[in-house]
Design a protein around this motif. Structure first.
Motif, PDB file in Angstrom:
ATOM      1  N   ARG A  77      29.315  93.775  46.921  1.00  0.00           N
ATOM      2  CA  ARG A  77      30.785  93.797  46.981  1.00  0.00           C
ATOM      3  C   ARG A  77      31.307  95.225  47.032  1.00  0.00           C
ATOM      4  O   ARG A  77      32.209  95.542  47.811  1.00  0.00           O
ATOM      5  CB  ARG A  77      31.357  93.062  45.775  1.00  0.00           C
ATOM      6  CG  ARG A  77      32.862  93.028  45.767  1.00  0.00           C
ATOM      7  CD  ARG A  77      33.392  92.304  44.554  1.00  0.00           C
ATOM      8  NE  ARG A  77      34.827  92.287  44.595  1.00  0.00           N
ATOM      9  CZ  ARG A  77      35.560  91.341  44.091  1.00  0.00           C
ATOM     10  NH1 ARG A  77      34.994  90.310  43.510  1.00  0.00           N
ATOM     11  NH2 ARG A  77      36.861  91.410  44.156  1.00  0.00           N
ATOM     12  N   GLN A  80      30.726  96.607  50.475  1.00  0.00           N
ATOM     13  CA  GLN A  80      31.700  96.062  51.432  1.00  0.00           C
ATOM     14  C   GLN A  80      33.061  96.751  51.289  1.00  0.00           C
ATOM     15  O   GLN A  80      33.721  97.056  52.280  1.00  0.00           O
ATOM     16  CB  GLN A  80      31.847  94.543  51.248  1.00  0.00           C
ATOM     17  CG  GLN A  80      30.670  93.744  51.754  1.00  0.00           C
ATOM     18  CD  GLN A  80      30.591  93.673  53.273  1.00  0.00           C
ATOM     19  OE1 GLN A  80      31.415  94.202  54.007  1.00  0.00           O
ATOM     20  NE2 GLN A  80      29.559  93.019  53.759  1.00  0.00           N
ATOM     21  N   ASN A  84      34.895  98.978  54.203  1.00  0.00           N
ATOM     22  CA  ASN A  84      36.262  98.754  54.691  1.00  0.00           C
ATOM     23  C   ASN A  84      37.112 100.015  54.585  1.00  0.00           C
ATOM     24  O   ASN A  84      37.885 100.324  55.483  1.00  0.00           O
ATOM     25  CB  ASN A  84      36.909  97.589  53.948  1.00  0.00           C
ATOM     26  CG  ASN A  84      36.271  96.264  54.322  1.00  0.00           C
ATOM     27  OD1 ASN A  84      35.751  96.095  55.421  1.00  0.00           O
ATOM     28  ND2 ASN A  84      36.286  95.319  53.399  1.00  0.00           N
ATOM     29  N   GLN A  93      37.766 100.353  64.187  1.00  0.00           N
ATOM     30  CA  GLN A  93      36.430  99.812  63.965  1.00  0.00           C
ATOM     31  C   GLN A  93      35.451 100.419  64.972  1.00  0.00           C
ATOM     32  O   GLN A  93      34.298 100.707  64.635  1.00  0.00           O
ATOM     33  CB  GLN A  93      36.478  98.291  64.103  1.00  0.00           C
ATOM     34  CG  GLN A  93      35.235  97.598  63.621  1.00  0.00           C
ATOM     35  CD  GLN A  93      35.346  96.096  63.747  1.00  0.00           C
ATOM     36  OE1 GLN A  93      35.798  95.593  64.775  1.00  0.00           O
ATOM     37  NE2 GLN A  93      34.936  95.381  62.714  1.00  0.00           N
ATOM     38  N   SER A 108      31.294  94.492  63.090  1.00  0.00           N
ATOM     39  CA  SER A 108      32.132  93.343  62.744  1.00  0.00           C
ATOM     40  C   SER A 108      31.302  92.275  62.021  1.00  0.00           C
ATOM     41  O   SER A 108      31.750  91.698  61.031  1.00  0.00           O
ATOM     42  CB  SER A 108      32.761  92.750  64.002  1.00  0.00           C
ATOM     43  OG  SER A 108      33.507  91.606  63.684  1.00  0.00           O
ATOM     44  N   ASN A 109      30.095  92.042  62.510  1.00  0.00           N
ATOM     45  CA  ASN A 109      29.217  91.061  61.862  1.00  0.00           C
ATOM     46  C   ASN A 109      28.833  91.498  60.447  1.00  0.00           C
ATOM     47  O   ASN A 109      28.726  90.671  59.555  1.00  0.00           O
ATOM     48  CB  ASN A 109      27.964  90.830  62.702  1.00  0.00           C
ATOM     49  CG  ASN A 109      28.233  89.965  63.906  1.00  0.00           C
ATOM     50  OD1 ASN A 109      29.169  89.172  63.918  1.00  0.00           O
ATOM     51  ND2 ASN A 109      27.428  90.121  64.942  1.00  0.00           N
ATOM     52  N   GLN A 111      30.712  93.386  58.476  1.00  0.00           N
ATOM     53  CA  GLN A 111      31.936  93.196  57.688  1.00  0.00           C
ATOM     54  C   GLN A 111      32.140  91.742  57.293  1.00  0.00           C
ATOM     55  O   GLN A 111      32.631  91.454  56.207  1.00  0.00           O
ATOM     56  CB  GLN A 111      33.162  93.643  58.479  1.00  0.00           C
ATOM     57  CG  GLN A 111      33.460  95.103  58.386  1.00  0.00           C
ATOM     58  CD  GLN A 111      34.790  95.380  59.040  1.00  0.00           C
ATOM     59  OE1 GLN A 111      34.902  95.351  60.270  1.00  0.00           O
ATOM     60  NE2 GLN A 111      35.798  95.627  58.227  1.00  0.00           N
ATOM     61  N   ASN A 112      31.780  90.841  58.185  1.00  0.00           N
ATOM     62  CA  ASN A 112      31.995  89.412  57.948  1.00  0.00           C
ATOM     63  C   ASN A 112      30.775  88.722  57.344  1.00  0.00           C
ATOM     64  O   ASN A 112      30.684  87.501  57.360  1.00  0.00           O
ATOM     65  CB  ASN A 112      32.411  88.724  59.249  1.00  0.00           C
ATOM     66  CG  ASN A 112      33.768  89.204  59.705  1.00  0.00           C
ATOM     67  OD1 ASN A 112      34.725  89.194  58.945  1.00  0.00           O
ATOM     68  ND2 ASN A 112      33.846  89.676  60.942  1.00  0.00           N
ATOM     69  N   ALA A 113      29.833  89.513  56.816  1.00  0.00           N
ATOM     70  CA  ALA A 113      28.639  89.019  56.126  1.00  0.00           C
ATOM     71  C   ALA A 113      27.761  88.131  57.000  1.00  0.00           C
ATOM     72  O   ALA A 113      27.075  87.243  56.506  1.00  0.00           O
ATOM     73  CB  ALA A 113      29.022  88.301  54.837  1.00  0.00           C
ATOM     74  N   ARG A 114      27.771  88.372  58.296  1.00  0.00           N
ATOM     75  CA  ARG A 114      26.873  87.652  59.194  1.00  0.00           C
ATOM     76  C   ARG A 114      25.619  88.474  59.484  1.00  0.00           C
ATOM     77  O   ARG A 114      24.692  87.990  60.113  1.00  0.00           O
ATOM     78  CB  ARG A 114      27.594  87.288  60.490  1.00  0.00           C
ATOM     79  CG  ARG A 114      28.623  86.189  60.293  1.00  0.00           C
ATOM     80  CD  ARG A 114      29.143  85.653  61.607  1.00  0.00           C
ATOM     81  NE  ARG A 114      29.899  86.615  62.364  1.00  0.00           N
ATOM     82  CZ  ARG A 114      31.231  86.708  62.359  1.00  0.00           C
ATOM     83  NH1 ARG A 114      31.941  85.880  61.628  1.00  0.00           N
ATOM     84  NH2 ARG A 114      31.843  87.614  63.084  1.00  0.00           N
TER      85      ARG A 114
END
Length: 139
Positions: A77, A80, A84, A93, A108-109, A111-114
Motif C-alpha cells: 500500500r 502504491q 501515485n 503517466q 497503468s497495470n 497502478q491497478n494491481a494487475r
C-alpha cells in the motif's frame, strides 16, 4: 501503530516449539491436516505453505526494504501511494513510465494491481521484497 513483523528465525522458533508440544513432526502434521513433507519443507525454510502458517496462527506477507538505510520495511500500500505521488510529480503517466523505462500501459497495470511492482521499486527507493509473518487476528 506499527505492525509486528516476524522474520524467518521467529517462524522457525514457533514451528519447532509447536512440533515439540505435539512430541513429533508427524503428530503436528496430523493434528493440522498437513503432509509431513510440507512441515519438513517449512522447518527447512524451503517452502512455507499457508497451511503451516495457519497452524501457527500466522499469515505470510511481503514487505519491501526502504533503501534509505533506516532498515524499515514498507507495505505494498505504501509503495502504491508513493507511485501515485511520483506519477503526479512527473505530470503525466506517460512521463512517469519513461522514467521507469516501461510502457504507459504497463505502468497503468501496475497502478491497478494487475501487474507486480518490481519494475518501479528501484526508482521509488525500495529493494526486492522479503517474506515476513504477522500474527493472525483472533476472531
Amino acid at each position: 501503530m506499527a505492525e509486528a513483523l516476524l522474520d524467518g528465525y521467529d517462524f522457525c522458533g514457533r514451528l519447532r516449539n509447536a512440533i515439540a508440544a505435539e512430541k513429533s513432526l508427524a503428530a503436528f502434521a496430523r493434528k493440522h491436516g498437513l503432509k509431513e513433507q510440507t512441515v519438513r519443507d517449512a522447518e527447512a525454510m524451503q517452502t512455507i505453505s499457508d497451511g503451516v502458517c495457519k497452524a501457527l496462527g500466522l499469515v505470510k506477507v511481503l514487505r519491501y526494504p526502504v533503501r534509505d538505510g533506516s532498515g524499515r520495511l514498507a507495505s505494498l500500500r505504501e509503495i502504491q501511494e508513493k507511485l501515485n505521488t511520483f506519477i503526479r510529480r512527473c505530470g503525466t503517466q506517460e512521463a512517469a513510465a519513461r522514467r521507469f523505462g516501461i510502457s504507459k500501459g504497463h505502468l497503468s497495470n501496475i497502478q491497478n494491481a494487475r501487474r507486480g511492482v518490481m519494475p518501479v521499486l528501484n526508482v521509488l527507493g525500495y529493494g526486492f521484497p522479503v517474506q515476513r509473518f504477522i500474527v493472525r487476528n483472533a476472531a
